[in-house]
Design a protein around this motif. Structure first.
Motif, PDB file in Angstrom:
ATOM      1  N   CYS A 194      -8.093   6.913  -4.087  1.00 54.35           N
ATOM      2  CA  CYS A 194      -8.353   5.555  -3.613  1.00 54.35           C
ATOM      3  C   CYS A 194      -7.352   5.119  -2.547  1.00 54.35           C
ATOM      4  O   CYS A 194      -7.698   4.362  -1.630  1.00 54.35           O
ATOM      5  N   CYS A 195      -6.113   5.577  -2.649  1.00 56.66           N
ATOM      6  CA  CYS A 195      -5.076   5.122  -1.714  1.00 56.66           C
ATOM      7  C   CYS A 195      -4.368   6.274  -1.002  1.00 56.66           C
ATOM      8  O   CYS A 195      -3.657   6.046  -0.025  1.00 56.66           O
TER       9      CYS A 195
ATOM     10  N   CYS B  66      -1.699  -0.480  -4.214  1.00 53.53           N
ATOM     11  CA  CYS B  66      -3.103  -0.078  -4.342  1.00 53.53           C
ATOM     12  C   CYS B  66      -3.864  -1.085  -5.206  1.00 53.53           C
ATOM     13  O   CYS B  66      -3.455  -1.387  -6.336  1.00 53.53           O
TER      14      CYS B  66
ATOM     15  N   ALA C 234      -5.047   0.428  -8.542  1.00 54.23           N
ATOM     16  CA  ALA C 234      -3.944   0.556  -9.492  1.00 54.23           C
ATOM     17  C   ALA C 234      -3.587  -0.793 -10.116  1.00 54.23           C
ATOM     18  O   ALA C 234      -3.321  -0.883 -11.316  1.00 54.23           O
TER      19      ALA C 234
ATOM     20  N   ARG D 252      -7.443   2.327   3.535  1.00 58.58           N
ATOM     21  CA  ARG D 252      -7.315   2.521   2.091  1.00 58.58           C
ATOM     22  C   ARG D 252      -8.473   1.798   1.414  1.00 58.58           C
ATOM     23  O   ARG D 252      -8.933   0.763   1.865  1.00 58.58           O
TER      24      ARG D 252
ATOM     25  N   ALA E   4      -3.843   9.829  -6.023  1.00 59.32           N
ATOM     26  CA  ALA E   4      -5.054   9.028  -6.211  1.00 59.32           C
ATOM     27  C   ALA E   4      -5.893   9.005  -4.934  1.00 59.32           C
ATOM     28  O   ALA E   4      -5.388   8.671  -3.852  1.00 59.32           O
TER      29      ALA E   4
ATOM     30  N   HIS F 231      -0.366   6.572  -7.455  1.00 58.24           N
ATOM     31  CA  HIS F 231      -0.925   5.553  -6.562  1.00 58.24           C
ATOM     32  C   HIS F 231       0.185   4.970  -5.692  1.00 58.24           C
ATOM     33  O   HIS F 231       1.367   5.033  -6.049  1.00 58.24           O
ATOM     34  N   THR F 232      -0.203   4.342  -4.581  1.00 56.68           N
ATOM     35  CA  THR F 232       0.741   3.496  -3.864  1.00 56.68           C
ATOM     36  C   THR F 232       0.939   2.220  -4.688  1.00 56.68           C
ATOM     37  O   THR F 232       0.035   1.787  -5.412  1.00 56.68           O
TER      38      THR F 232
END
Length: 333
Positions: A202-203, A228, A231, A332, A200, A224-225
């Motif tokens: 985003c992260c 996140c 997420a 992030r 992802a 994802h993390t």
């Protein structure tokens, strides 16, 4: 200077001294396909700086690369696990699909059957379920779906999870031993799965992060993390599309992550920071700068390639010691 500050490419030479630019991490197979698809398809060996090397060897700046070909040689499915360029990956998949289609279908059937058995689902799927599966994917037939799995375009484990979701956790042909998808064995992420698995943006998870997987509607997976924010919001909206994932044990690639620095506005600071990142064995793929209104401090943003969280932690420690750096952290969205 560009190579030092923005080492997102490697520059290598053909035996006739022609310069070839490739992305960082590219291998001898990527080099072969960059010359010509026919050369890549028939590659059997490589010499780097006049010494024989494995085909998966990552190239370095200044390498002289000589490809050895054989007209009877054909691409191997294992090449997909280490090539870096889209051209090489596309050419290999095209060959595997068109030349070895029956073998790809059979391999895909075997992989999907094993993945379904692991979920407690009988491999023989009823026709209505197959129809629903194909309607939610881009595959026109079950053979095409199996072929995609066989050549690595789709992950058998992800298609099986999608089937698990379609039957609502209960199979009409075999009992399920699991109460929910969250109790199933996590899908292993190695970072070489290709388009079927994406990290992802985003992260930007890296090995060592706690991660979670989001099943996409095209039967791919977005990783994802666990912490996140994006997420967490999406998980509330679609809780049934999330599965457990884990990092594999052998990860032979670099992963991108973002870092943010607050630095003093002084001469040479960018060069010192970039040099320290290089000394920390990390690659820079992007750099940006924001200036404050008083022109006293700058905010630097880097995207760097690291091995894992331990590698990143060491990089942050090293850059924090650079004279003029007042703050550094992982960024992030």
């Amino acid at each position: 200077v560009k190579v030092d500050l923005f080492p997102d490419s490697v520059y290598v030479f053909t035996p006739k001294s022609k310069i070839i630019a490739l992305p960082r991490g590219a291998t001898a197979i990527d080099f072969a396909y960059s010359i010509h698809t026919g050369i890549g398809d028939h590659t059997v060996a490589v010499k780097i700086n006049n010494e024989t090397a494995p085909l998966r060897t990552e190239l370095r700046n200044g390498d002289i690369v000589e490809i050895v070909t054989d007209s009877s040689s054909r691409p191997s499915p294992t090449w997909l696990s280490f090539v870096r360029t889209g051209k090489a990956r596309s050419a290999i998949r095209h060959h595997l699909r068109t030349i070895n289609l029956p073998e790809s279908i059979l391999l895909g059937q075997q992989l999907l059957s094993q993945a379904l058995v692991n979920l407690g689902i009988a491999p023989e799927l009823p026709a209505p379920l197959v129809e629903r599966l194909l309607n939610e994917s881009s595959a026109k037939s079950l053979d095409e779906l199996h072929a995609d799995i066989g050549i690595g375009k789709r992950m058998a484990a992800l298609v099986a999870r999608h089937i698990f979701g379609l039957i609502g956790g209960e199979s009409a042909s075999a009992p399920i031993d699991h109460n929910s998808a969250s109790e199933l064995e996590p899908v292993t992420i190695c970072g070489t799965e290709g388009v079927s698995v994406q990290l992802a943006p985003c992260c930007l998870p890296i090995p060592g992060d706690q991660i979670v997987g989001q099943l996409r509607r095209d039967q791919g997976l977005l990783v994802h993390t666990s912490d996140c924010g994006v997420a967490k919001r999406q998980r509330v909206k679609e809780p049934d599309r999330w599965i457990a994932v884990k990092w594999g044990m052998e990860l032979n690639r670099r992963f991108e992550t973002r870092i943010k620095l607050l630095i003093n506005n002084e001469k040479g600071i960018l060069a010192r920071v970039a040099a320290e990142i290089g000394e920390s064995d990390a690659n820079i793929t992007y750099v940006g700068m924001d200036e404050d209104k008083e022109h006293v401090l700058h905010q630097l943003r880097f995207t760097v390639q690291v091995k894992d969280r331990v590698h990143l932690a060491g990089l942050l420690r090293n850059v924090r010691r650079v004279n003029g750096v007042t703050r550094i952290l992982r960024e992030r969205n």
